[in-house]
Design an enzyme around this catalytic site. Structure first.
Site, mmCIF file in Angstrom:
data_model
loop_
_atom_site.group_PDB
_atom_site.id
_atom_site.type_symbol
_atom_site.label_atom_id
_atom_site.label_comp_id
_atom_site.label_asym_id
_atom_site.label_seq_id
_atom_site.Cartn_x
_atom_site.Cartn_y
_atom_site.Cartn_z
ATOM 1 N N GLU A 43 2.791 -14.563 5.032
ATOM 2 C CA GLU A 43 2.222 -13.228 4.867
ATOM 3 C C GLU A 43 2.619 -12.748 3.473
ATOM 4 O O GLU A 43 3.734 -12.298 3.251
ATOM 5 C CB GLU A 43 2.739 -12.243 5.924
ATOM 6 C CG GLU A 43 2.009 -10.926 5.854
ATOM 7 C CD GLU A 43 2.798 -9.753 6.422
ATOM 8 O OE1 GLU A 43 2.179 -8.707 6.660
ATOM 9 O OE2 GLU A 43 4.021 -9.858 6.573
ATOM 10 N N CYS A 77 4.214 -3.726 1.786
ATOM 11 C CA CYS A 77 3.354 -4.884 1.536
ATOM 12 C C CYS A 77 1.866 -4.542 1.471
ATOM 13 O O CYS A 77 1.099 -5.242 0.813
ATOM 14 C CB CYS A 77 3.570 -5.939 2.622
ATOM 15 S SG CYS A 77 5.193 -6.711 2.577
#
Length: 209
Positions: A43, A77
């Site tokens: 990720e 993120c």
């Protein structure tokens, strides 16, 4: 852990590796996983664009972009990395953004209890370097002693500038205008696939496209 811990972990043989972090470290993890053909999920961050077209509700867009970008001083993120906005509403967006900024953090974000600081000196110095040579629309204030970087809008940074070459992961938001859909697609495609993608528009066909 720090780099030494990560290196020791990657030297081991695992059944599965799941990594959350930057593209640069993701490449290192992928190479280590390949050594034993270990299944992995990465990720990774990236330059997540936020598109605002001429039909968007600018007040809502400004408020939501501001919240998404400056939560934890941009150190999340999926924060919007840069704004691509139709040239006809850019000035209106900037004006509304300033109003919402005051609503969120007051006249001086540095004294706000709700505005975070940069996690460490390494990332503070990296972010400060991204500001060098840029045209600032809003903010641009820094204080190394507090690792403070004010909520900042940058005006039309070049595609080859440092701030447009890596994930920002901080309270710096480039604002880039576009004329038409063709130019919009061209600007987005310069960067790799992002982790997130945001769009503000009232045109369903445009959103789907």
């Amino acid at each position: 852990g720090e780099a030494s811990v990560a290196q020791e972990l990657l030297a081991q043989r695992w059944d599965y590796i799941f990594f959350t972090g930057s593209n640069s470290i993701g490449k290192i993890v992928a190479k280590a996983a390949a050594e034993y053909i270990t299944p992995s999920t990465l990720e990774l961050g990236g330059k997540s664009p936020c598109v605002i077209d001429e039909s968007a509700n600018i007040k809502i867009a400004a408020r939501r972009v501001l919240w998404g970008k400056f939560l934890n001083a941009g150190q999340t993120c999926i924060s919007p990395d840069y704004v691509l906005i139709h040239q006809s509403v850019k000035d209106k967006f900037t004006e509304q953004f300033c109003k919402e900024l005051a609503n969120f953090y007051g006249d001086n974000p540095k004294s706000s209890n709700d505005f975070a600081r940069i996690i460490n000196d390494k990332n503070f110095n990296r972010l400060a370097k991204l500001l060098e040579g840029q045209t600032v629309l809003v903010g641009g204030d820094i204080d190394p002693a507090e690792r403070y970087i004010s909520p900042t809008l940058l005006d039309e940074p070049a595609d080859d500038s440092l701030v447009m070459q890596e994930e920002i992961f901080g309270p710096i938001l480039p604002v880039i205008s576009y004329k038409n859909t063709e130019e919009l697609h061209q600007k987005i495609s310069i960067h790799g696939k992002p982790l997130a993608f945001y769009i503000f528009s009232s045109k369903k066909r445009f959103i789907k496209q």
